[in-house]
Design an enzyme around this catalytic site. Structure first.
Site, PDB file in Angstrom:
ATOM      1  N   ARG A 286      70.873  58.639  52.548  1.00  0.00           N
ATOM      2  CA  ARG A 286      70.828  58.039  53.875  1.00  0.00           C
ATOM      3  C   ARG A 286      69.424  58.214  54.423  1.00  0.00           C
ATOM      4  NH1 ARG A 286      73.627  60.018  59.593  1.00  0.00           N
ATOM      5  NH2 ARG A 286      71.626  61.066  59.809  1.00  0.00           N
TER       6      ARG A 286
ATOM      7  N   TYR B 176      67.903  58.940  67.153  1.00  0.00           N
ATOM      8  CA  TYR B 176      68.911  59.613  66.336  1.00  0.00           C
ATOM      9  C   TYR B 176      68.434  59.819  64.889  1.00  0.00           C
ATOM     10  CZ  TYR B 176      72.796  60.530  63.333  1.00  0.00           C
ATOM     11  OH  TYR B 176      73.586  61.102  62.381  1.00  0.00           O
TER      12      TYR B 176
ATOM     13  N   ASP C 170      72.505  54.989  59.224  1.00  0.00           N
ATOM     14  CA  ASP C 170      73.450  55.241  60.320  1.00  0.00           C
ATOM     15  C   ASP C 170      72.849  54.722  61.631  1.00  0.00           C
ATOM     16  OD1 ASP C 170      75.365  56.200  62.049  1.00  0.00           O
ATOM     17  OD2 ASP C 170      75.404  58.237  61.205  1.00  0.00           O
TER      18      ASP C 170
ATOM     19  N   HIS D  84      74.527  54.865  64.465  1.00  0.00           N
ATOM     20  CA  HIS D  84      75.055  55.821  65.446  1.00  0.00           C
ATOM     21  C   HIS D  84      75.412  55.175  66.785  1.00  0.00           C
ATOM     22  CE1 HIS D  84      75.730  60.113  66.477  1.00  0.00           C
ATOM     23  NE2 HIS D  84      75.852  60.190  65.157  1.00  0.00           N
TER      24      HIS D  84
ATOM     25  N   GLU E  47      76.159  52.082  58.936  1.00  0.00           N
ATOM     26  CA  GLU E  47      77.227  52.897  59.534  1.00  0.00           C
ATOM     27  C   GLU E  47      77.236  52.798  61.061  1.00  0.00           C
ATOM     28  OE1 GLU E  47      76.921  56.924  58.189  1.00  0.00           O
ATOM     29  OE2 GLU E  47      77.941  57.721  59.949  1.00  0.00           O
TER      30      GLU E  47
ATOM     31  N   GLU F  26      83.816  58.010  61.622  1.00  0.00           N
ATOM     32  CA  GLU F  26      83.702  59.478  61.611  1.00  0.00           C
ATOM     33  C   GLU F  26      84.334  60.101  62.856  1.00  0.00           C
ATOM     34  OE1 GLU F  26      79.395  59.835  61.256  1.00  0.00           O
ATOM     35  OE2 GLU F  26      79.237  60.417  63.349  1.00  0.00           O
TER      36      GLU F  26
ATOM     37  N   ARG G 242      85.267  56.052  57.267  1.00  0.00           N
ATOM     38  CA  ARG G 242      84.518  57.316  57.293  1.00  0.00           C
ATOM     39  C   ARG G 242      85.346  58.528  57.713  1.00  0.00           C
ATOM     40  NH1 ARG G 242      80.368  59.146  56.267  1.00  0.00           N
ATOM     41  NH2 ARG G 242      79.517  59.766  58.274  1.00  0.00           N
TER      42      ARG G 242
ATOM     43  N   GLU H  55      79.742  61.927  52.100  1.00  0.00           N
ATOM     44  CA  GLU H  55      78.521  62.438  52.739  1.00  0.00           C
ATOM     45  C   GLU H  55      78.386  63.928  52.424  1.00  0.00           C
ATOM     46  OE1 GLU H  55      78.617  62.278  57.038  1.00  0.00           O
ATOM     47  OE2 GLU H  55      76.432  62.299  57.193  1.00  0.00           O
TER      48      GLU H  55
ATOM     49  N   TRP I 157      75.244  57.895  72.345  1.00  0.00           N
ATOM     50  CA  TRP I 157      74.390  58.731  71.518  1.00  0.00           C
ATOM     51  C   TRP I 157      74.676  58.479  70.042  1.00  0.00           C
ATOM     52  CZ3 TRP I 157      75.518  62.771  68.042  1.00  0.00           C
ATOM     53  CH2 TRP I 157      74.349  63.313  67.456  1.00  0.00           C
TER      54      TRP I 157
HETATM   55  O1  EZ4 Z   1      76.261  62.835  64.490  1.00  0.00           O
HETATM   56  O2  EZ4 Z   1      78.417  65.039  62.713  1.00  0.00           O
HETATM   57  O3  EZ4 Z   1      76.994  60.542  59.735  1.00  0.00           O
HETATM   58  N1  EZ4 Z   1      76.830  61.546  60.300  1.00  0.00           N
HETATM   59  C1  EZ4 Z   1      76.676  61.689  61.613  1.00  0.00           C
HETATM   60  C2  EZ4 Z   1      76.563  63.085  62.127  1.00  0.00           C
HETATM   61  C3  EZ4 Z   1      77.183  63.223  63.511  1.00  0.00           C
HETATM   62  C4  EZ4 Z   1      77.589  64.627  63.763  1.00  0.00           C
HETATM   63  C5  EZ4 Z   1      78.336  64.735  65.087  1.00  0.00           C
HETATM   64  O4  EZ4 Z   1      78.978  65.954  65.211  1.00  0.00           O
HETATM   65  O5  EZ4 Z   1      76.650  60.713  62.327  1.00  0.00           O
HETATM   66  O6  EZ4 Z   1      75.228  63.528  62.122  1.00  0.00           O
HETATM   67 CO    CO Z   2      77.382  59.012  61.263  1.00  0.00          CO
END
Ligand code: EZ4
Ligand code: CO
Length: 411
Positions: A156, A168, A219, A221, A245, A271, A292, A348, A411
Protein backbone atom coordinates in the site's frame (compact mmCIF):
# COMPACT_ATOMS: atom_id res chain seq x y z
CA UNK A 1 -6.99 -33.12 28.33
CA UNK A 2 -7.47 -35.67 25.50
CA UNK A 3 -8.99 -34.40 22.24
CA UNK A 4 -12.75 -34.92 22.05
CA UNK A 5 -14.85 -35.08 25.19
CA UNK A 6 -17.99 -36.88 24.09
CA UNK A 7 -20.18 -33.79 24.19
CA UNK A 8 -19.60 -33.22 27.88
CA UNK A 9 -20.22 -29.65 29.01
CA UNK A 10 -17.13 -27.45 29.29
CA UNK A 11 -18.18 -24.79 31.75
CA UNK A 12 -17.00 -21.19 31.55
CA UNK A 13 -15.60 -20.56 34.99
CA UNK A 14 -14.34 -17.01 34.65
CA UNK A 15 -13.65 -14.29 32.12
CA UNK A 16 -11.92 -10.94 32.26
CA UNK A 17 -10.81 -8.09 30.06
CA UNK A 18 -7.11 -7.22 30.05
CA UNK A 19 -6.13 -3.65 29.10
CA UNK A 20 -2.51 -3.05 28.16
CA UNK A 21 -0.45 -0.44 26.30
CA UNK A 22 2.81 -1.90 24.94
CA UNK A 23 3.30 1.11 22.66
CA UNK A 24 -0.43 1.38 21.89
CA UNK A 25 -3.61 0.27 23.66
CA UNK A 26 -5.11 -3.20 23.37
CA UNK A 27 -8.08 -4.86 25.08
CA UNK A 28 -8.04 -8.66 25.30
CA UNK A 29 -10.75 -10.96 26.64
CA UNK A 30 -9.61 -14.14 28.39
CA UNK A 31 -12.18 -16.88 29.01
CA UNK A 32 -11.27 -19.75 31.36
CA UNK A 33 -13.08 -23.09 31.62
CA UNK A 34 -13.34 -25.71 34.34
CA UNK A 35 -11.27 -28.02 32.12
CA UNK A 36 -8.28 -25.69 32.52
CA UNK A 37 -8.47 -24.78 28.83
CA UNK A 38 -8.70 -21.04 28.13
CA UNK A 39 -9.18 -18.90 25.07
CA UNK A 40 -8.46 -15.28 24.21
CA UNK A 41 -10.08 -12.77 21.87
CA UNK A 42 -9.14 -9.27 20.72
CA UNK A 43 -11.56 -6.53 21.89
CA UNK A 44 -9.62 -3.44 20.75
CA UNK A 45 -11.50 -0.44 19.34
CA UNK A 46 -8.95 2.26 18.53
CA UNK A 47 -9.52 5.44 20.54
CA UNK A 48 -12.58 3.96 22.30
CA UNK A 49 -10.92 1.04 24.11
CA UNK A 50 -12.44 1.45 27.57
CA UNK A 51 -16.02 1.44 26.31
CA UNK A 52 -15.54 -2.13 25.03
CA UNK A 53 -13.71 -3.14 28.24
CA UNK A 54 -16.68 -1.85 30.25
CA UNK A 55 -19.25 -3.40 27.90
CA UNK A 56 -17.52 -6.72 28.47
CA UNK A 57 -17.06 -6.55 32.23
CA UNK A 58 -20.36 -4.82 33.08
CA UNK A 59 -22.71 -6.44 30.59
CA UNK A 60 -21.26 -9.49 28.83
CA UNK A 61 -19.08 -11.45 31.25
CA UNK A 62 -21.88 -11.95 33.86
CA UNK A 63 -23.85 -13.65 31.04
CA UNK A 64 -21.02 -16.06 30.24
CA UNK A 65 -20.30 -17.61 33.62
CA UNK A 66 -21.64 -21.16 33.88
CA UNK A 67 -22.40 -21.55 30.15
CA UNK A 68 -21.01 -24.33 27.97
CA UNK A 69 -17.98 -22.87 26.13
CA UNK A 70 -18.60 -25.28 23.26
CA UNK A 71 -21.92 -23.65 22.30
CA UNK A 72 -20.36 -20.86 20.23
CA UNK A 73 -23.35 -20.29 17.98
CA UNK A 74 -25.87 -20.24 20.82
CA UNK A 75 -23.75 -17.83 22.86
CA UNK A 76 -23.37 -15.59 19.78
CA UNK A 77 -27.14 -15.55 19.23
CA UNK A 78 -27.76 -15.01 22.93
CA UNK A 79 -25.51 -11.95 23.06
CA UNK A 80 -26.72 -10.56 19.71
CA UNK A 81 -30.47 -11.15 19.93
CA UNK A 82 -30.48 -11.07 23.70
CA UNK A 83 -28.49 -7.82 23.83
CA UNK A 84 -31.25 -6.13 21.81
CA UNK A 85 -29.07 -2.99 21.22
CA UNK A 86 -26.56 -5.14 19.44
CA UNK A 87 -25.51 -3.80 16.08
CA UNK A 88 -23.23 -0.97 17.17
CA UNK A 89 -19.49 -1.35 16.83
CA UNK A 90 -18.86 -1.43 20.62
CA UNK A 91 -21.30 -4.32 21.08
CA UNK A 92 -20.03 -6.14 17.99
CA UNK A 93 -16.39 -5.77 19.08
CA UNK A 94 -17.24 -7.23 22.49
CA UNK A 95 -19.17 -10.04 20.81
CA UNK A 96 -16.20 -10.67 18.49
CA UNK A 97 -13.89 -11.04 21.47
CA UNK A 98 -16.18 -13.65 23.06
CA UNK A 99 -16.55 -15.49 19.75
CA UNK A 100 -12.79 -15.52 19.05
CA UNK A 101 -11.99 -16.78 22.55
CA UNK A 102 -14.60 -19.55 22.21
CA UNK A 103 -13.22 -20.67 18.81
CA UNK A 104 -9.77 -20.69 20.43
CA UNK A 105 -11.10 -22.93 23.20
CA UNK A 106 -12.94 -25.24 20.78
CA UNK A 107 -9.84 -25.68 18.62
CA UNK A 108 -7.70 -26.34 21.69
CA UNK A 109 -10.22 -28.93 22.92
CA UNK A 110 -10.13 -30.55 19.47
CA UNK A 111 -6.31 -30.42 19.45
CA UNK A 112 -6.36 -28.66 16.08
CA UNK A 113 -5.26 -25.34 14.61
CA UNK A 114 -8.37 -23.23 14.08
CA UNK A 115 -8.25 -23.35 10.25
CA UNK A 116 -8.78 -27.12 10.42
CA UNK A 117 -12.05 -26.67 12.32
CA UNK A 118 -13.27 -24.10 9.79
CA UNK A 119 -12.89 -26.58 6.94
CA UNK A 120 -9.17 -26.98 6.42
CA UNK A 121 -6.54 -25.34 4.29
CA UNK A 122 -7.51 -23.66 1.00
CA UNK A 123 -4.04 -22.23 0.27
CA UNK A 124 -0.38 -22.58 1.19
CA UNK A 125 0.10 -19.07 2.51
CA UNK A 126 -1.80 -15.82 3.08
CA UNK A 127 -0.81 -13.02 0.67
CA UNK A 128 -0.26 -9.84 2.67
CA UNK A 129 0.33 -6.19 1.89
CA UNK A 130 2.56 -3.82 3.84
CA UNK A 131 2.38 -0.04 4.30
CA UNK A 132 4.82 2.25 2.50
CA UNK A 133 4.42 5.84 3.70
CA UNK A 134 6.40 8.95 2.87
CA UNK A 135 6.27 12.70 3.37
CA UNK A 136 6.60 13.09 -0.42
CA UNK A 137 6.63 10.93 -3.54
CA UNK A 138 10.37 10.32 -3.40
CA UNK A 139 10.21 9.00 0.17
CA UNK A 140 7.22 6.78 -0.61
CA UNK A 141 8.99 5.36 -3.68
CA UNK A 142 11.99 4.52 -1.47
CA UNK A 143 9.74 2.92 1.12
CA UNK A 144 8.07 0.75 -1.53
CA UNK A 145 11.57 -0.39 -2.51
CA UNK A 146 12.31 -1.27 1.12
CA UNK A 147 9.15 -3.43 1.26
CA UNK A 148 10.12 -5.14 -2.02
CA UNK A 149 13.49 -5.92 -0.43
CA UNK A 150 11.75 -7.45 2.58
CA UNK A 151 9.95 -9.83 0.21
CA UNK A 152 6.51 -8.21 0.02
CA UNK A 153 4.56 -8.83 -3.19
CA UNK A 154 1.82 -6.31 -2.42
CA UNK A 155 2.33 -2.82 -0.98
CA UNK A 156 0.00 0.00 0.00
CA UNK A 157 1.47 3.36 -0.98
CA UNK A 158 0.54 6.70 0.66
CA UNK A 159 2.33 9.99 0.26
CA UNK A 160 2.13 13.44 1.81
CA UNK A 161 0.45 16.01 -0.42
CA UNK A 162 2.33 19.29 -1.05
CA UNK A 163 0.89 22.02 1.17
CA UNK A 164 -1.40 19.60 3.08
CA UNK A 165 -0.02 19.14 6.59
CA UNK A 166 -0.80 15.75 8.12
CA UNK A 167 -2.52 14.18 5.09
CA UNK A 168 -3.67 10.64 5.90
CA UNK A 169 -1.07 7.88 5.85
CA UNK A 170 2.08 9.96 6.16
CA UNK A 171 4.54 8.03 8.29
CA UNK A 172 6.87 9.31 10.94
CA UNK A 173 9.96 7.70 9.55
CA UNK A 174 9.64 4.24 11.10
CA UNK A 175 7.87 0.95 10.44
CA UNK A 176 5.33 1.40 13.20
CA UNK A 177 3.14 4.26 11.99
CA UNK A 178 0.15 4.64 14.32
CA UNK A 179 -2.39 7.41 13.73
CA UNK A 180 -3.88 7.49 17.27
CA UNK A 181 -1.24 9.83 18.64
CA UNK A 182 -2.67 12.07 21.36
CA UNK A 183 -5.10 12.15 24.29
CA UNK A 184 -7.24 14.61 22.35
CA UNK A 185 -7.48 14.45 18.55
CA UNK A 186 -4.71 16.03 16.49
CA UNK A 187 -6.19 18.42 13.90
CA UNK A 188 -5.02 17.70 10.36
CA UNK A 189 -5.69 19.53 7.10
CA UNK A 190 -7.45 18.15 4.04
CA UNK A 191 -7.41 19.54 0.51
CA UNK A 192 -9.20 17.39 -2.06
CA UNK A 193 -8.04 19.28 -5.16
CA UNK A 194 -4.37 19.09 -4.16
CA UNK A 195 -4.72 15.36 -3.39
CA UNK A 196 -6.47 14.55 -6.67
CA UNK A 197 -3.66 16.25 -8.59
CA UNK A 198 -0.99 14.48 -6.57
CA UNK A 199 -2.08 10.84 -6.12
CA UNK A 200 -1.81 9.71 -9.79
CA UNK A 201 1.76 11.10 -9.92
CA UNK A 202 2.76 8.77 -7.09
CA UNK A 203 1.49 5.70 -8.89
CA UNK A 204 2.95 6.75 -12.23
CA UNK A 205 6.34 6.99 -10.54
CA UNK A 206 5.89 3.65 -8.78
CA UNK A 207 5.05 1.81 -12.00
CA UNK A 208 8.00 3.48 -13.77
CA UNK A 209 10.36 2.40 -11.05
CA UNK A 210 9.08 -1.07 -10.12
CA UNK A 211 7.36 -2.33 -13.28
CA UNK A 212 3.98 -3.95 -13.84
CA UNK A 213 4.13 -6.99 -11.52
CA UNK A 214 4.20 -5.71 -7.94
CA UNK A 215 0.70 -5.30 -6.48
CA UNK A 216 -0.02 -1.69 -5.46
CA UNK A 217 -2.83 -0.59 -3.16
CA UNK A 218 -4.04 2.81 -2.00
CA UNK A 219 -6.27 4.03 0.86
CA UNK A 220 -8.38 7.17 0.26
CA UNK A 221 -9.63 7.00 3.86
CA UNK A 222 -13.14 8.32 3.22
CA UNK A 223 -11.96 11.72 1.93
CA UNK A 224 -13.78 11.98 -1.41
CA UNK A 225 -17.32 12.47 -2.66
CA UNK A 226 -18.58 9.70 -4.99
CA UNK A 227 -17.87 11.74 -8.14
CA UNK A 228 -14.39 12.71 -6.96
CA UNK A 229 -13.74 9.06 -6.19
CA UNK A 230 -14.90 8.12 -9.68
CA UNK A 231 -12.41 10.60 -11.13
CA UNK A 232 -9.55 9.27 -9.00
CA UNK A 233 -10.38 5.67 -9.92
CA UNK A 234 -10.31 6.62 -13.60
CA UNK A 235 -7.02 8.50 -13.34
CA UNK A 236 -5.42 5.50 -11.57
CA UNK A 237 -6.54 2.95 -14.18
CA UNK A 238 -3.28 3.07 -16.20
CA UNK A 239 -1.35 2.02 -13.06
CA UNK A 240 -3.43 -1.14 -12.39
CA UNK A 241 -4.09 -0.87 -8.69
CA UNK A 242 -4.95 -4.00 -6.71
CA UNK A 243 -7.52 -1.78 -5.02
CA UNK A 244 -8.64 1.72 -4.13
CA UNK A 245 -9.83 1.61 -0.51
CA UNK A 246 -12.55 3.59 1.28
CA UNK A 247 -12.98 5.96 -1.65
CA UNK A 248 -16.04 7.56 -0.05
CA UNK A 249 -17.89 6.91 3.23
CA UNK A 250 -20.15 3.87 2.92
CA UNK A 251 -22.79 5.12 5.37
CA UNK A 252 -24.82 5.33 2.19
CA UNK A 253 -24.02 2.06 0.42
CA UNK A 254 -25.77 3.23 -2.76
CA UNK A 255 -23.09 5.94 -3.17
CA UNK A 256 -20.83 3.25 -4.62
CA UNK A 257 -23.14 2.83 -7.64
CA UNK A 258 -21.86 6.10 -9.00
CA UNK A 259 -18.17 5.24 -8.52
CA UNK A 260 -18.72 1.80 -10.04
CA UNK A 261 -20.28 3.20 -13.23
CA UNK A 262 -17.17 5.20 -14.01
CA UNK A 263 -14.09 3.15 -13.21
CA UNK A 264 -12.57 -0.32 -13.51
CA UNK A 265 -10.17 0.34 -10.60
CA UNK A 266 -11.11 -2.37 -8.07
CA UNK A 267 -12.86 -1.07 -4.94
CA UNK A 268 -12.38 -2.14 -1.33
CA UNK A 269 -14.34 -0.99 1.71
CA UNK A 270 -15.46 -2.15 5.13
CA UNK A 271 -12.78 -1.79 7.82
CA UNK A 272 -15.24 0.14 10.01
CA UNK A 273 -18.27 -2.06 9.30
CA UNK A 274 -19.75 -3.94 12.26
CA UNK A 275 -22.20 -6.30 10.60
CA UNK A 276 -23.39 -7.94 7.41
CA UNK A 277 -26.09 -5.30 7.15
CA UNK A 278 -23.43 -2.62 6.63
CA UNK A 279 -22.36 -4.29 3.37
CA UNK A 280 -25.41 -6.18 2.11
CA UNK A 281 -26.21 -3.74 -0.71
CA UNK A 282 -22.54 -3.26 -1.60
CA UNK A 283 -22.23 -7.02 -2.00
CA UNK A 284 -25.55 -7.89 -3.60
CA UNK A 285 -25.19 -5.16 -6.25
CA UNK A 286 -21.51 -6.07 -6.83
CA UNK A 287 -20.50 -2.49 -6.05
CA UNK A 288 -17.16 -3.57 -4.52
CA UNK A 289 -14.43 -6.12 -5.22
CA UNK A 290 -13.03 -6.64 -1.73
CA UNK A 291 -14.69 -6.62 1.68
CA UNK A 292 -12.35 -5.27 4.40
CA UNK A 293 -14.19 -6.37 7.55
CA UNK A 294 -12.19 -8.44 9.98
CA UNK A 295 -12.67 -10.64 13.04
CA UNK A 296 -12.52 -8.03 15.82
CA UNK A 297 -14.97 -5.39 14.57
CA UNK A 298 -17.45 -7.58 12.71
CA UNK A 299 -18.67 -10.05 15.30
CA UNK A 300 -15.88 -12.61 15.31
CA UNK A 301 -15.21 -15.69 13.19
CA UNK A 302 -18.87 -16.70 13.36
CA UNK A 303 -20.17 -13.49 11.77
CA UNK A 304 -17.24 -12.79 9.42
CA UNK A 305 -17.81 -16.20 7.88
CA UNK A 306 -21.39 -15.19 7.05
CA UNK A 307 -20.17 -11.98 5.40
CA UNK A 308 -17.53 -13.88 3.38
CA UNK A 309 -20.05 -16.49 2.24
CA UNK A 310 -22.46 -13.79 1.04
CA UNK A 311 -19.57 -12.02 -0.74
CA UNK A 312 -18.50 -15.30 -2.37
CA UNK A 313 -21.84 -15.55 -4.17
CA UNK A 314 -20.89 -12.36 -6.05
CA UNK A 315 -17.18 -13.11 -6.66
CA UNK A 316 -16.23 -10.53 -4.05
CA UNK A 317 -13.12 -11.49 -2.12
CA UNK A 318 -11.86 -10.80 1.39
CA UNK A 319 -9.23 -8.21 2.31
CA UNK A 320 -9.20 -8.17 6.10
CA UNK A 321 -8.20 -4.99 7.91
CA UNK A 322 -4.88 -5.55 9.65
CA UNK A 323 -3.56 -2.25 10.96
CA UNK A 324 -1.57 -2.18 14.21
CA UNK A 325 -4.60 -1.25 16.31
CA UNK A 326 -5.85 -4.79 15.68
CA UNK A 327 -3.89 -6.89 18.15
CA UNK A 328 -1.85 -9.99 17.30
CA UNK A 329 -4.84 -11.94 18.68
CA UNK A 330 -7.03 -10.60 15.88
CA UNK A 331 -4.22 -11.18 13.37
CA UNK A 332 -3.79 -14.80 14.50
CA UNK A 333 -7.53 -15.51 14.24
CA UNK A 334 -7.76 -13.69 10.88
CA UNK A 335 -4.88 -15.76 9.47
CA UNK A 336 -6.69 -19.00 10.30
CA UNK A 337 -9.80 -17.53 8.66
CA UNK A 338 -7.73 -16.46 5.61
CA UNK A 339 -6.13 -19.90 5.35
CA UNK A 340 -9.58 -21.44 5.06
CA UNK A 341 -11.88 -18.88 3.37
CA UNK A 342 -12.47 -19.94 -0.26
CA UNK A 343 -12.88 -16.37 -1.59
CA UNK A 344 -9.70 -14.98 -0.03
CA UNK A 345 -8.19 -11.88 -1.63
CA UNK A 346 -5.43 -10.38 0.51
CA UNK A 347 -4.63 -9.61 4.16
CA UNK A 348 -3.36 -6.24 5.44
CA UNK A 349 -0.24 -6.65 7.57
CA UNK A 350 1.31 -3.78 9.48
CA UNK A 351 3.98 -5.08 11.79
CA UNK A 352 3.51 -4.68 15.53
CA UNK A 353 6.32 -3.29 17.66
CA UNK A 354 8.65 -5.74 19.44
CA UNK A 355 6.99 -4.69 22.77
CA UNK A 356 3.56 -5.69 21.44
CA UNK A 357 4.86 -8.97 20.02
CA UNK A 358 6.38 -9.79 23.39
CA UNK A 359 3.07 -9.26 25.23
CA UNK A 360 1.30 -11.46 22.66
CA UNK A 361 3.45 -14.54 21.89
CA UNK A 362 2.27 -16.05 18.60
CA UNK A 363 3.17 -18.74 16.11
CA UNK A 364 2.35 -17.05 12.77
CA UNK A 365 5.30 -16.03 10.61
CA UNK A 366 6.13 -14.02 7.47
CA UNK A 367 8.03 -15.51 4.53
CA UNK A 368 8.35 -14.33 0.91
CA UNK A 369 5.35 -12.00 0.96
CA UNK A 370 3.03 -14.44 2.74
CA UNK A 371 1.97 -14.89 6.34
CA UNK A 372 1.55 -18.43 7.59
CA UNK A 373 -0.81 -19.41 10.40
CA UNK A 374 0.85 -21.72 12.93
CA UNK A 375 -0.07 -25.33 13.67
CA UNK A 376 -0.59 -25.02 17.45
CA UNK A 377 -4.10 -25.94 18.65
CA UNK A 378 -6.35 -22.86 18.76
CA UNK A 379 -5.59 -19.59 16.97
CA UNK A 380 -1.99 -19.72 18.11
CA UNK A 381 -1.79 -16.40 20.00
CA UNK A 382 -1.42 -16.02 23.77
CA UNK A 383 -1.09 -13.13 26.20
CA UNK A 384 1.69 -12.72 28.78
CA UNK A 385 -0.42 -11.21 31.55
CA UNK A 386 2.50 -10.31 33.81
CA UNK A 387 4.15 -8.34 31.05
CA UNK A 388 0.80 -6.84 29.95
CA UNK A 389 0.29 -5.50 33.51
CA UNK A 390 3.47 -3.43 33.19
CA UNK A 391 2.01 -1.28 30.41
CA UNK A 392 -0.70 1.00 31.76
CA UNK A 393 -3.51 2.32 29.56
CA UNK A 394 -2.75 5.65 27.89
CA UNK A 395 -5.68 7.66 26.49
CA UNK A 396 -5.16 8.23 22.76
CA UNK A 397 -7.55 9.19 20.02
CA UNK A 398 -7.46 9.22 16.24
CA UNK A 399 -6.92 12.57 14.46
CA UNK A 400 -9.64 14.65 12.84
CA UNK A 401 -9.41 16.48 9.50
CA UNK A 402 -10.60 19.96 8.50
CA UNK A 403 -10.78 21.69 5.14
CA UNK A 404 -8.83 24.94 4.67
CA UNK A 405 -11.88 27.01 5.73
CA UNK A 406 -12.20 25.03 8.98
CA UNK A 407 -15.04 22.71 7.93
CA UNK A 408 -14.77 19.36 9.72
CA UNK A 409 -14.16 16.61 7.15
CA UNK A 410 -13.95 12.82 7.26
CA UNK A 411 -10.66 11.63 8.69
O1 EZ4 B 1 -6.96 4.25 9.93
O2 EZ4 B 1 -6.78 1.18 11.72
O3 EZ4 B 1 -6.32 0.50 6.20
N1 EZ4 B 1 -6.01 0.86 7.26
C1 EZ4 B 1 -6.44 1.96 7.88
C2 EZ4 B 1 -5.97 2.17 9.28
C3 EZ4 B 1 -7.03 2.87 10.12
C4 EZ4 B 1 -6.83 2.57 11.56
C5 EZ4 B 1 -7.97 3.15 12.39
O4 EZ4 B 1 -7.97 2.64 13.68
O5 EZ4 B 1 -7.19 2.71 7.31
O6 EZ4 B 1 -4.75 2.88 9.31
CO1 CO C 1 -8.01 1.75 5.58
Amino acid sequence: MEPGNGGKKVTIRSARGIVTCPGRNFVTLKIETDEGVYGIGDATLNGRELSVASYLSDHVIPNLIGRDAQRIEDIWQFLYKGGYWSRGVVAMTALAAVDTALWDIKAKLAGMPLYQLLGGRSRDGVLVYGHANGADIEQTVDQVGAYCDMGYRAIRAQSGVPGVKGAYGVGRGDMYYEPADAALPTETLWDTAAYLNHAPKLFEKLRDQYGPDIELLHDVHHRLTPMEAARLGKSLEPFRLFWMEDATPADNQEAFRLIRQHTTTPLAVGEIFASIHDCRTLIQEQLIDYIRSTVVHAGGITHLRRIADLAGLYQIRTGCHGATDLSPVCMGAALHFDTWVPNFGIQEYMRHTPETDEVFPHDYHFADGYLHAGEAPGHGVDIDEKLAAKYEYEPRQLPVARLRDGTLWNW
